[in-house]
Motif scaffolding. Structure first.
Motif, mmCIF file in Angstrom:
data_model
loop_
_atom_site.group_PDB
_atom_site.id
_atom_site.type_symbol
_atom_site.label_atom_id
_atom_site.label_comp_id
_atom_site.label_asym_id
_atom_site.label_seq_id
_atom_site.Cartn_x
_atom_site.Cartn_y
_atom_site.Cartn_z
ATOM 1 N N GLU A 1 -8.581 -0.050 -4.472
ATOM 2 C CA GLU A 1 -6.916 -0.021 -4.873
ATOM 3 C C GLU A 1 -6.768 -1.689 -5.541
ATOM 4 O O GLU A 1 -6.025 -1.509 -6.523
ATOM 5 N N ALA A 2 -7.842 -2.539 -5.313
ATOM 6 C CA ALA A 2 -7.581 -3.647 -5.977
ATOM 7 C C ALA A 2 -7.767 -3.560 -7.469
ATOM 8 O O ALA A 2 -7.249 -4.071 -8.358
ATOM 9 N N ALA A 3 -8.962 -2.654 -7.619
ATOM 10 C CA ALA A 3 -9.322 -2.323 -9.147
ATOM 11 C C ALA A 3 -8.363 -1.653 -9.899
ATOM 12 O O ALA A 3 -8.110 -1.790 -10.944
ATOM 13 N N ALA A 4 -8.101 -0.369 -9.336
ATOM 14 C CA ALA A 4 -7.601 0.617 -10.137
ATOM 15 C C ALA A 4 -5.993 1.052 -9.530
ATOM 16 O O ALA A 4 -5.434 1.911 -9.976
ATOM 17 N N GLY A 5 -5.532 0.367 -8.479
ATOM 18 C CA GLY A 5 -4.573 0.785 -7.732
ATOM 19 C C GLY A 5 -3.163 0.537 -8.719
ATOM 20 O O GLY A 5 -2.462 1.413 -8.936
ATOM 21 N N SER A 6 -3.242 -0.588 -9.379
ATOM 22 C CA SER A 6 -1.915 -0.541 -10.430
ATOM 23 C C SER A 6 -1.927 0.270 -11.478
ATOM 24 O O SER A 6 -0.897 0.821 -11.997
ATOM 25 N N THR A 7 -3.191 0.589 -11.914
ATOM 26 C CA THR A 7 -3.293 1.585 -13.036
ATOM 27 C C THR A 7 -2.740 2.930 -12.656
ATOM 28 O O THR A 7 -2.102 3.559 -13.551
ATOM 29 N N LEU A 8 -3.082 3.509 -11.472
ATOM 30 C CA LEU A 8 -2.864 4.570 -11.090
ATOM 31 C C LEU A 8 -1.141 4.758 -10.692
ATOM 32 O O LEU A 8 -0.567 5.549 -10.964
ATOM 33 N N HIS B 1 1.140 1.593 2.020
ATOM 34 C CA HIS B 1 0.031 1.912 1.880
ATOM 35 C C HIS B 1 -0.611 0.604 0.858
ATOM 36 O O HIS B 1 -1.559 0.098 1.467
ATOM 37 N N ASP B 2 0.209 0.246 -0.321
ATOM 38 C CA ASP B 2 -0.271 -0.998 -0.884
ATOM 39 C C ASP B 2 -0.236 -2.227 -0.079
ATOM 40 O O ASP B 2 -1.067 -3.211 -0.012
ATOM 41 N N LEU B 3 0.646 -2.282 0.818
ATOM 42 C CA LEU B 3 0.763 -3.494 1.802
ATOM 43 C C LEU B 3 -0.365 -3.574 2.622
ATOM 44 O O LEU B 3 -0.791 -4.615 3.002
ATOM 45 N N LEU B 4 -0.640 -2.303 3.080
ATOM 46 C CA LEU B 4 -1.869 -2.259 4.210
ATOM 47 C C LEU B 4 -3.142 -2.649 3.582
ATOM 48 O O LEU B 4 -3.978 -3.407 3.985
ATOM 49 N N ALA C 1 8.601 -1.733 3.832
ATOM 50 C CA ALA C 1 8.528 -0.445 2.914
ATOM 51 C C ALA C 1 9.476 0.464 2.782
ATOM 52 O O ALA C 1 9.726 1.476 2.169
ATOM 53 N N GLY C 2 10.642 0.132 3.934
ATOM 54 C CA GLY C 2 11.702 0.938 3.810
ATOM 55 C C GLY C 2 11.885 1.998 5.159
ATOM 56 O O GLY C 2 12.908 2.611 5.063
ATOM 57 N N ALA C 3 10.960 1.919 6.048
ATOM 58 C CA ALA C 3 11.234 2.726 7.184
ATOM 59 C C ALA C 3 12.283 2.312 8.186
ATOM 60 O O ALA C 3 12.844 1.055 8.266
ATOM 61 N N ASN C 4 13.017 3.253 8.780
ATOM 62 C CA ASN C 4 14.048 3.002 9.915
ATOM 63 C C ASN C 4 13.520 2.258 10.991
ATOM 64 O O ASN C 4 12.512 2.894 11.904
ATOM 65 N N ALA C 5 13.867 0.877 11.139
ATOM 66 C CA ALA C 5 13.304 -0.056 12.255
ATOM 67 C C ALA C 5 13.609 0.827 13.634
ATOM 68 O O ALA C 5 12.491 0.576 14.283
ATOM 69 N N GLY C 6 14.434 1.396 13.895
ATOM 70 C CA GLY C 6 14.581 1.935 15.246
ATOM 71 C C GLY C 6 14.022 2.974 15.383
ATOM 72 O O GLY C 6 13.061 2.920 16.630
#
Lengths: 193, 257
Positions: free
Chosen positions: B109-116, B167-170, B194-199
């Motif tokens: 992810e570190a190497a190719a994540g941003s490319t993807l 996914h990127d945060l984790l 990431a935008g999930a509903n907290a409740g």
């Protein structure tokens, strides 16, 4: 008991001055001592092999889903056969291991262990030859590895060493500290004493 | 006649010896037969015990691995377990098999994540994420499963874009493989980020609402023949060079095909 031959030899030498007799007696004594040690060696081998099989089996029980993945990873069995093999194998392993630990049906158990180890060797060897990226799943684990972290040489070496141990035990199953009925060979050892 | 009586006596002794030897041989034969009988019965009993144990264990384990019929499937997934990110009409698909606890996945992810991400944003690639959870340990409190369950919660409530962020945060905050994993509170924090509903997310993360789906997804990956992570498949072809340039080259090759 082992002391008498050498003692007698020494005495004989003292009286006759014949030193040529002594080495023969000494050799005999070493032989006696070796014969007495073999059943203990067999006990050690039995406990080692039995321990490995019980542990290997027990570690596959808690996570049945991982066991299924481990068997599937070899890509050798058709899918319907995968779960029964994954669930049944640990039972067989534990049964063999317990028999060896307790010292009952030692020859049968050692032969069964040898058969299983041959199967494992074929499986791991073929996975290696096909270039699969898997963990052998020998001690639990779902067969997955991080990319490039296979350990085939070690796995093959371990199984081959255990196979030699199992076959040796099958050849000379007589050992000490057994729960089982006295094995004929063991009886011979006893009567020889 | 002393000589005579000696002969008689030694003859008698020889007879007695023969008799004793014969008796001993008979006793030994009896003992052998008894031992064989005992071994036979013992062997049969042992075989029956092993057979019964075999049947019981196979039945119990089959039951344990059968997912409940009511297993929840998160929204926005396809083919049961796949989380697609990007346009379905993109010319190239990239299948990614990953475990949130897998260090090599973090490296990829570190190497190719941003490319993807760029290829997805340009509409060239649709990324198809296949979650796997096989690095659960007692020490990390089943982190692989908890993380993928949380990801399912996020895709369910925040959609594919939310999932991608989570996914990127984790991966950016991946705990050490031998560590104790992120806590449910930390997963919760990233899910909301990431935008999930907290409740909704709090309960579903804590109760592992999608645990069965996680197991199913892991099993599906195994059925797909994936045994190591990360496994990246570009238009059906396994990617061997897991670098940014390797990914770009594979996508370009797939496009021109």
């Amino acid at each position: 008991m082992g002391h008498r031959p050498l003692g007698a030899a020494r005495e004989l030498r003292k009286f006759t001055g014949n030193s040529r007799l002594a080495p023969g007696f000494a050799r005999q004594r070493v032989g006696v001592r070796w014969n007495a040690a073999i059943p203990w060696l067999a006990t050690a081998v039995r406990l080692l092999l039995g321990g490995v099989f019980v542990v290997a089996g027990a570690l596959k029980i808690p996570d049945p889903a991982a066991a299924v993945r481990a068997v599937r990873a070899y890509q050798l069995l058709p899918e319907p056969l995968v779960p029964p093999v994954a669930f049944g194998l640990p039972v067989i392993e534990i049964a063999i291991g317990l028999a060896l630990l307790l010292g009952v049906f030692v020859r049968t158990a050692a032969l069964a262990a040898a058969v299983l180890l041959v199967v494992f060797l074929v499986g791991v060897g073929s996975a290696w030859a096909r270039g699969l990226q898997i963990d052998c799943g020998c001690f639990g684990n779902g067969g997955q590895v991080s990319t490039g972290e296979t350990a085939y040489p070690l796995e093959v070496l371990r199984d081959a060493a255990l196979l030699v141990v199992a076959l040796t035990l099958a050849r000379r199953p007589a050992s000490r500290l057994t729960l089982g009925s006295v094995h004929p060979v063991q009886e011979e050892v006893r009567s020889a004493r | 006649m002393p000589a005579d009586s000696t002969a008689v006596r030694s003859k008698r002794a020889a007879t007695r010896r023969r008799l004793e030897e014969k008796r001993a041989a008979e006793a030994a034969a009896r003992a052998r037969a008894q031992r064989q009988r005992r071994n036979l019965f013992g062997g049969l009993a042992a075989a029956v015990v092993v057979l019964v144990a075999l049947i019981v264990v196979v039945l119990v384990q089959t039951h344990r691995t059968t997912p409940s019929a009511a297993a929840a499937t998160p929204a926005h997934t396809v083919d049961g377990t796949v989380i697609p990110v990007g346009s379905a009409s993109a010319p190239v698909t990239v299948d990614l098999y990953e475990d949130f606890q897998c260090p090599n996945c973090k490296a990829f992810e570190a190497a190719a994540g941003s490319t993807l991400a760029k290829l997805v944003a340009a509409g060239t690639v649709q990324a198809r994420y296949h979650g796997m959870a096989f690095l659960d340990t007692a020490a990390n409190h089943a982190y692989s499963t908890r993380a993928l369950n949380a990801a399912a919660v996020v895709v369910d409530t925040a959609g594919p874009e939310g999932f991608q962020k989570f996914h990127d945060l984790l991966y950016a905050h991946q705990p050490a493989e031998t560590g104790s994993g992120l806590t449910d509170e930390q997963l919760m924090k990233y899910a909301v980020q990431a935008g999930a509903n907290a409740g909704v997310a709090a309960a579903d993360i804590e109760q592992r609402t999608y645990a069965d789906w996680v197991a199913k997804s892991t099993d599906q990956a195994s059925k797909d023949g994936v045994t190591s992570t990360p496994t990246v498949v570009v238009d059906g072809k396994k990617l061997t060079d897991l670098s940014a340039s390797g990914l770009t080259a594979a996508v370009t090759a797939a496009q021109s095909r």
